[in-house]
Motif scaffolding. Structure first.
Motif, PDB file in Angstrom:
ATOM      1  N   SER A  37     -35.783 -63.777 -44.901  1.00 46.16           N
ATOM      2  CA  SER A  37     -36.083 -63.683 -46.472  1.00 46.16           C
ATOM      3  C   SER A  37     -37.349 -64.527 -46.786  1.00 46.16           C
ATOM      4  O   SER A  37     -37.601 -64.257 -47.930  1.00 46.16           O
ATOM      5  N   LEU A 262     -25.226 -69.873 -50.192  1.00 50.57           N
ATOM      6  CA  LEU A 262     -26.413 -68.989 -50.140  1.00 50.57           C
ATOM      7  C   LEU A 262     -25.683 -67.884 -51.213  1.00 50.57           C
ATOM      8  O   LEU A 262     -26.602 -67.237 -52.091  1.00 50.57           O
ATOM      9  N   ASP A 263     -24.561 -67.425 -51.009  1.00 48.88           N
ATOM     10  CA  ASP A 263     -24.178 -66.366 -51.631  1.00 48.88           C
ATOM     11  C   ASP A 263     -23.807 -66.585 -53.249  1.00 48.88           C
ATOM     12  O   ASP A 263     -24.146 -65.984 -54.028  1.00 48.88           O
ATOM     13  N   GLU A 266     -27.209 -66.320 -54.932  1.00 51.55           N
ATOM     14  CA  GLU A 266     -27.328 -65.128 -55.058  1.00 51.55           C
ATOM     15  C   GLU A 266     -26.745 -64.613 -56.434  1.00 51.55           C
ATOM     16  O   GLU A 266     -27.280 -63.586 -57.131  1.00 51.55           O
ATOM     17  N   LYS A 267     -25.651 -64.881 -56.743  1.00 52.21           N
ATOM     18  CA  LYS A 267     -24.749 -64.489 -57.802  1.00 52.21           C
ATOM     19  C   LYS A 267     -25.081 -65.273 -58.982  1.00 52.21           C
ATOM     20  O   LYS A 267     -24.552 -64.895 -60.094  1.00 52.21           O
ATOM     21  N   LYS A 271     -31.381 -67.512 -58.949  1.00 55.37           N
ATOM     22  CA  LYS A 271     -31.726 -66.922 -57.672  1.00 55.37           C
ATOM     23  C   LYS A 271     -33.243 -66.785 -57.635  1.00 55.37           C
ATOM     24  O   LYS A 271     -33.959 -66.726 -56.568  1.00 55.37           O
ATOM     25  N   ASP A 272     -33.646 -66.414 -58.761  1.00 57.02           N
ATOM     26  CA  ASP A 272     -35.181 -66.141 -58.611  1.00 57.02           C
ATOM     27  C   ASP A 272     -35.826 -67.183 -59.128  1.00 57.02           C
ATOM     28  O   ASP A 272     -37.282 -67.234 -59.168  1.00 57.02           O
TER      29      ASP A 272
END
Length: 468
Positions: A37, A262-263, A266-267, A271-272
């Motif tokens: 990634s 990491l999940d 992401e949720k 995350k950005d």
């Protein structure tokens, strides 16, 4: 930008699937996905192949050859370089810059400015299962087997839970969040399901060479532990596959915990605008060079994992083959977050390589170690496109042409073919501004006397307080 820093202990680079060094299967989908990634540094190296000095170096930004800290037993409190006011931990830099700072699990080891964490819970080892040692080869940490705890009860799982909780909170300022796993540090005690993922008949052992030590100088042979070591004990007992299975099982357990964190990122709404950096503190031997665990200056002991994902800077699928150091992490995070690091830090910012993984770069991969019995005798290894050059003390040397000899089996230091290369690499050895710090047992009689007097004084004060 927020920062999520993930650190694994004792995890080697097998999951990079480099066929030159290891061709076995490593189940680590989460870390492999992270590597894809952003930018994966194929040739990242520790500045010291031991837990405490490695972590002290990348978290303080001060190289071992300046701090004098090369092994776990040394007294960090006596290091002039680390105890000057200008030295600021990585967490301290972010906190003083307005960040909330959170640290869970094994992040530092021996050196930390604890006042720079808003919330911090250090690492704990899981208790040994009843009946340990389970492998039957050694007492203490050199053991492996099925753990008696549920996965939810394990300390690395609990540390991941705390990191996940931070990512699920609402924050009114940016955060620096670090989560470190104790595993796969020995002993390897994990649930049976992780062992079952690696059937013994499918285990691929690292390729070994019986006479690997014959062309080494005396100090290098001493570093390897040599014949009769625990590594040889494992191999000769017929349990080498079991040991590798246990290491891989623990690797997959660790990957699962990092995947959970990491999940959660992401949720989350972060995350950005969150930089993710994953690293291992050093490498790990599983029999190579007749050695087990770390504390060597060969590829197995020094090679680490290092991955960066920085929104707006890195692109997915980036692979850098430049030779970099974990010391480079501090200035990299500072530049990415537009912070001003202290003048005391070593290393170079990796931002040019995050933007262009193959940008020009002069190797920063230097690793230091000191003699276990003579702490003032420092060793150093230079990892470079030209190969690996290692110097033990003032006159014992190794050189490996790693392009032809990735296993570092043939010491070419006396081969005239490489004389020009060796001469160049010798010039890259750093100046040793401070000798290795003494271990506590090596304190002078005078300092021991002073310490005893202070203890007696404190005891006297306590007795006086009690009488009052």
């Amino acid at each position: 930008m927020n920062v999520l820093m993930l650190i694994s202990d004792d995890l080697n680079s097998w999951l990079l699937e480099n066929p030159e060094r290891y061709v076995g299967r490593v189940i680590a989908p989460n870390l492999k996905a992270l590597a894809q990634s952003g930018v994966n540094f194929k040739y990242a190296y520790t500045s010291a192949p031991v837990c405490s000095p490695s972590r002290t170096a990348f978290f303080s930004g001060v190289a071992p050859w300046k701090s004098g800290i090369y092994n776990n037993a040394q007294s960090i409190s006596t290091s002039t370089a680390l105890n000057q006011d200008a030295v600021l931990s990585l967490a301290g830099l972010f906190r003083k810059s307005g960040y909330a700072t959170f640290g869970y699990g094994k992040i530092t080891h021996g050196w930390d400015q604890k006042q720079h964490w808003d919330d911090h819970v250090g690492h704990k080892r899981d208790p040994a299962p009843p009946g340990a040692p389970l492998a039957g080869l050694s007492r203490g940490e050199q053991d492996w087997g099925k753990i008696h705890l549920t996965e939810d009860q394990m300390n690395d799982t609990l540390g991941a839970n705390k990191a996940i909780a931070v990512l699920e909170e609402q924050h009114d300022k940016p955060f620096f969040l670090a989560y470190g796993s104790f595993n796969p540090h020995m002993p390897w005690y994990v649930p049976q399901k992780y062992f079952d993922m690696y059937p013994l008949d499918q285990i691929v052992l690292p390729e070994l060479k019986e006479d690997d030590l014959e062309d080494l100088p005396p100090l290098a042979k001493a570093v390897s532990d040599g014949l009769g070591s625990f590594a040889d004990k494992v191999i000769r007992s017929g349990k080498h596959k079991e040991a590798v299975q246990a290491y891989l099982a623990t690797t997959t357990y660790v990957d699962t915990q990092f995947g959970r964190v990491l999940d959660a990122l992401e949720k989350s709404p972060y995350k950005d605008n969150t930089i993710v950096v994953f690293l291992t503190d050093h490498g790990f031997h599983l029999g190579e060079k007749h050695h087990w665990q770390k504390t060597t200056l060969w590829e197995e002991g020094t090679h680490t994992l290092l991955m960066f994902r920085a929104p707006g800077v890195t692109q997915a699928g980036g692979v850098s083959e430049r030779f970099v150091s974990l010391l480079d992490i501090y200035p990299t995070l500072a530049e990415l977050c537009e912070l001003s690091p202290p003048a005391t830090i070593d290393g170079r910012s990796l931002v040019p390589l995050l933007k262009d993984p193959m940008a020009p770069w002069e190797s920063t991969a230097i690793t230091g170690l000191c003699d276990k019995s003579k702490t003032d005798l420092a060793y150093v290894s230079i990892r470079h496109e030209l190969g690996r050059y290692t110097r033990y003390g003032s006159d014992e040397e190794e050189f490996y042409d790693t392009s032809k000899d990735p296993h570092e089996w043939t010491n070419e230091i006396s081969n005239p073919k490489y004389a020009t290369i060796v001469k160049k690499l010798r010039t890259l050895v750093p100046s040793f501004e401070e000798t290795a710090q003494p271990v506590p047992s090596a304190l002078t009689a005078e300092r021991r006397k002073t310490q005893n007097e202070r203890k007696k004084s404190k005891k006297g004060e306590t007795k006086t307080e009690r009488s009052k």
